[in-house]
Design a protein around this motif. Structure first.
Motif, PDB file in Angstrom:
ATOM      1  N   UNK A 177       0.844  -1.189   0.000  1.00 12.51           N
ATOM      2  CA  UNK A 177       0.000   0.000   0.000  1.00 12.51           C
ATOM      3  C   UNK A 177       0.882   1.242   0.000  1.00 12.51           C
ATOM      4  N   UNK A 178       0.569   2.201  -0.853  1.00 10.51           N
ATOM      5  CA  UNK A 178       1.289   3.468  -0.897  1.00 10.51           C
ATOM      6  C   UNK A 178       0.270   4.587  -0.842  1.00 10.51           C
ATOM      7  N   UNK A 179       0.489   5.583   0.042  1.00 10.24           N
ATOM      8  CA  UNK A 179      -0.532   6.593   0.264  1.00 10.24           C
ATOM      9  C   UNK A 179      -0.038   8.010   0.156  1.00 10.24           C
ATOM     10  N   UNK A 180      -0.969   8.866  -0.255  1.00  9.26           N
ATOM     11  CA  UNK A 180      -0.742  10.303  -0.265  1.00  9.26           C
ATOM     12  C   UNK A 180      -1.892  11.010   0.416  1.00  9.26           C
ATOM     13  N   UNK A 197      -4.767   0.491   8.400  1.00  7.99           N
ATOM     14  CA  UNK A 197      -3.453   0.472   7.754  1.00  7.99           C
ATOM     15  C   UNK A 197      -2.974   1.920   7.576  1.00  7.99           C
ATOM     16  N   UNK A 198      -2.420   2.483   8.639  1.00 12.85           N
ATOM     17  CA  UNK A 198      -1.970   3.870   8.624  1.00 12.85           C
ATOM     18  C   UNK A 198      -0.764   4.030   7.703  1.00 12.85           C
ATOM     19  N   UNK A 199      -0.760   5.127   6.915  1.00 17.78           N
ATOM     20  CA  UNK A 199       0.381   5.487   6.079  1.00 17.78           C
ATOM     21  C   UNK A 199       0.855   6.864   6.525  1.00 17.78           C
ATOM     22  N   UNK A 200       1.312   6.938   7.772  1.00 18.74           N
ATOM     23  CA  UNK A 200       1.691   8.204   8.385  1.00 18.74           C
ATOM     24  C   UNK A 200       2.851   8.847   7.626  1.00 18.74           C
ATOM     25  N   UNK A 205      -0.349  17.060  -5.331  1.00 22.54           N
ATOM     26  CA  UNK A 205      -0.720  18.254  -6.076  1.00 22.54           C
ATOM     27  C   UNK A 205      -0.470  19.547  -5.333  1.00 22.54           C
ATOM     28  N   UNK A 206       0.240  19.496  -4.182  1.00 22.21           N
ATOM     29  CA  UNK A 206       0.507  20.699  -3.379  1.00 22.21           C
ATOM     30  C   UNK A 206       1.961  21.124  -3.494  1.00 22.21           C
ATOM     31  N   UNK A 207       2.877  20.174  -3.203  1.00 20.17           N
ATOM     32  CA  UNK A 207       4.300  20.495  -3.163  1.00 20.17           C
ATOM     33  C   UNK A 207       5.079  19.566  -4.073  1.00 20.17           C
ATOM     34  N   UNK A 208       6.083  20.125  -4.742  1.00 21.31           N
ATOM     35  CA  UNK A 208       7.015  19.310  -5.502  1.00 21.31           C
ATOM     36  C   UNK A 208       7.829  18.481  -4.507  1.00 21.31           C
ATOM     37  N   UNK A 209       7.961  17.188  -4.785  1.00 24.30           N
ATOM     38  CA  UNK A 209       8.671  16.314  -3.866  1.00 24.30           C
ATOM     39  C   UNK A 209       7.862  15.911  -2.659  1.00 24.30           C
ATOM     40  N   UNK A 210       6.532  15.923  -2.764  1.00 25.04           N
ATOM     41  CA  UNK A 210       5.671  15.526  -1.645  1.00 25.04           C
ATOM     42  C   UNK A 210       6.012  14.106  -1.190  1.00 25.04           C
ATOM     43  N   UNK A 211       6.010  13.900   0.123  1.00 24.50           N
ATOM     44  CA  UNK A 211       6.370  12.602   0.690  1.00 24.50           C
ATOM     45  C   UNK A 211       5.240  11.597   0.481  1.00 24.50           C
ATOM     46  N   UNK A 212       5.590  10.402   0.006  1.00 26.93           N
ATOM     47  CA  UNK A 212       4.647   9.289  -0.086  1.00 26.93           C
ATOM     48  C   UNK A 212       5.214   8.127   0.717  1.00 26.93           C
ATOM     49  N   UNK A 213       4.338   7.318   1.325  1.00 30.20           N
ATOM     50  CA  UNK A 213       4.750   6.277   2.264  1.00 30.20           C
ATOM     51  C   UNK A 213       4.156   4.944   1.841  1.00 30.20           C
TER      52      UNK A 213
END
Length: 480
Positions: free
Chosen positions: A331-334, A356-359, A365-373
């Motif tokens: 699972x990968x979340x934004x 299944x938390x993806x903290x 669509x907000x910041x370039x390089x947004x963190x995904x987990x």
């Protein structure tokens, strides 16, 4: 034979008319839409037109040289096309303004038309042309009834808005095709040393499958060893939301799935949803790392600074069959609400519905390089995974209390406790029944996608059907 004005064909003696029609047909060919399979986005537009005008029939049509093809047909089961001379859509493309005929028997344009005098007996007709940016009218969004009626200027404007939405979908589809072609060229350069010919053939077939997608898939695919079920409840039949879900193959026995929610409503949200689904499908075929897939999607959302706000929360996952039964899921979340892993009681363990938390995953669509987990779990036979949009936990129960995350976890735990094997269809049926008890319906659109692994037989092969269900529901006040 009807005259050229009634059939919507330029006069044969007019060279200018023939040239205009040739340019219009070239525009129809450019969008490569004729003869394509059913598309959920266009089906929803036709259904929305039918409900908005309270008519039994509505269509999204494309006018070809000698036929009118139905891209979507509401209330006309099995209808795919008709002769151009036998369709009122041919008249609807003659001007940019909506064509409204309150009573076809008393209008010079239609009183002798076969749709009026024939078995269809159409008495009311209204249509808005589907017009390209360079002024070519490809077809129309039309509504029709077997009794005379009138519409307001606001309704005529709404019909024009629906035609504009259809044009937006066609433009997005064309843009996705161009993007996929560019990605293919880059991939061919990067992997020139590998078995290019075989990969090109597989990639071409995969790209063709991507282009057949829409806002919501009309059906979920058959995945061996998996039961999948989905449900969509709209907060309003008069508006278009941005919740979406999808399941699609990646090759070599692997599959991908997603569920997301975009910002806004209406035509803008629908166009953004279509772009995201096309981007996910195309990128996941080329990139094996789910985090890279979401990073590319984030860059795509930020690529056009003139497009306004383009925000999306998303859970994207991959399915890999486990030789011991079930699946390994990544699972990968934004920034999306957590999925739930439902496990019934077994071997002394209590039934659970674990979030299944993806903290740390950020809104896309907000910041370039947004963190995904990312996180990995095993979906064993008899277990289920639920993905949902936040509309489910933004509603009020029959007692007036908010149905929040704690309420959802308790409800799912009870479901797991009362099941010896948790199945996707049962989870969706249970939540759909719960939604039906909310007195004013959900506060926002609700999208649900459940996956469950089927048990193994004595020979190690999955037992039981791997079928899928696809349901939808209106708000309570719209059922009556």
């Amino acid at each position: 034979m009807p005259d050229d004005k009634q059939s919507g064909k330029p006069e044969l003696a007019s060279e200018d008319g023939r040239e205009r029609e040739a340019r219009r047909i070239a525009a129809v060919r450019r969008y490569d839409i004729l003869g394509t399979p059913p598309d959920g986005a266009f089906d929803r537009i036709a259904a929305l037109a039918g409900r908005l005008f309270d008519v039994p029939m509505a269509t999204v049509t494309i006018v070809d040289t000698d036929r009118v093809w139905f891209k979507a047909a509401y209330g006309l089961e099995g209808a795919t096309q008709t002769d151009r001379d036998a369709s009122l859509s041919s008249s609807a493309i003659l001007t940019d303004a909506p064509l409204v005929i309150p009573d076809t028997r008393h209008d010079a344009l239609t009183r002798a038309h076969p749709m009026v005098t024939g078995p269809a007996r159409i008495r009311f007709y209204a249509a808005a042309p589907i017009t390209t940016a360079d002024g070519h009218r490809l077809g129309a969004v039309d509504v029709r009834d077997t009794r005379p009626r009138r519409i307001t200027p606001e309704q005529a404007a709404a019909l024009t808005d629906l035609a504009t939405l259809v044009m937006d979908q066609l433009e997005l589809r064309l843009s996705a095709l161009h993007m996929l072609r560019r990605q293919r060229e880059l991939l061919q350069v990067a992997r020139a040393a590998r078995d290019r010919a075989e990969q090109d053939r597989a990639r071409t077939a995969a790209f063709a499958a991507v282009l057949q997608s829409s806002l919501l898939p009309p059906a979920l695919p058959h995945v061996p060893g998996l039961q999948a079920a989905c449900h969509y409840t709209t907060a309003s039949v008069h508006d278009i939301g941005g919740d979406f879900y999808d399941i699609f193959p990646l090759g070599a026995g692997r599959w991908a799935f997603c569920l997301g929610d975009v910002s806004g409503r209406g035509a803008t949200a629908a166009a953004l949803t279509s772009m995201i689904r096309h981007t996910l499908r195309s990128t996941a075929l080329l990139e094996s790392d789910p985090r890279t897939v979401l990073e590319i999607l984030n860059k795509a959302l930020l690529a056009d600074p003139t497009a306004g706000v383009r925000l999306c929360t998303l859970v994207f996952g991959t399915l890999v069959p486990d030789p011991a039964g079930g699946f390994t899921i990544t699972l990968t979340g934004g920034g999306h609400p957590p999925a739930y892993h439902l496990r019934p009681a077994r071997r002394g363990l209590r039934p659970r519905a674990e979030p299944m938390q993806l903290s740390g995953g950020m809104l896309l669509g907000v910041l370039d390089g947004a963190s995904v987990v990312s996180r990995t779990l095993r979906l064993a036979p008899g277990e289920a995974l639920l993905l949902r949009s936040d509309g489910l936990t933004a509603s009020r129960t029959s007692h007036g209390a908010r149905f929040d995350e704690e309420s959802l976890a308790a409800h799912l735990t009870h479901h797991a406790a009362t099941s010896t094997a948790t199945r996707a269809a049962a989870v969706i049926d249970d939540l759909a029944a719960l939604l039906a008890t909310f007195p004013v319906g959900p506060a926002d659109d609700v999208a649900l996608l459940a996956l469950s692994a089927t048990p193994l037989g004595a020979g190690g092969a999955p037992v039981g059907a791997s079928g899928t269900t696809h349901t939808s529901g209106p708000r309570p006040q719209e059922r009556a």
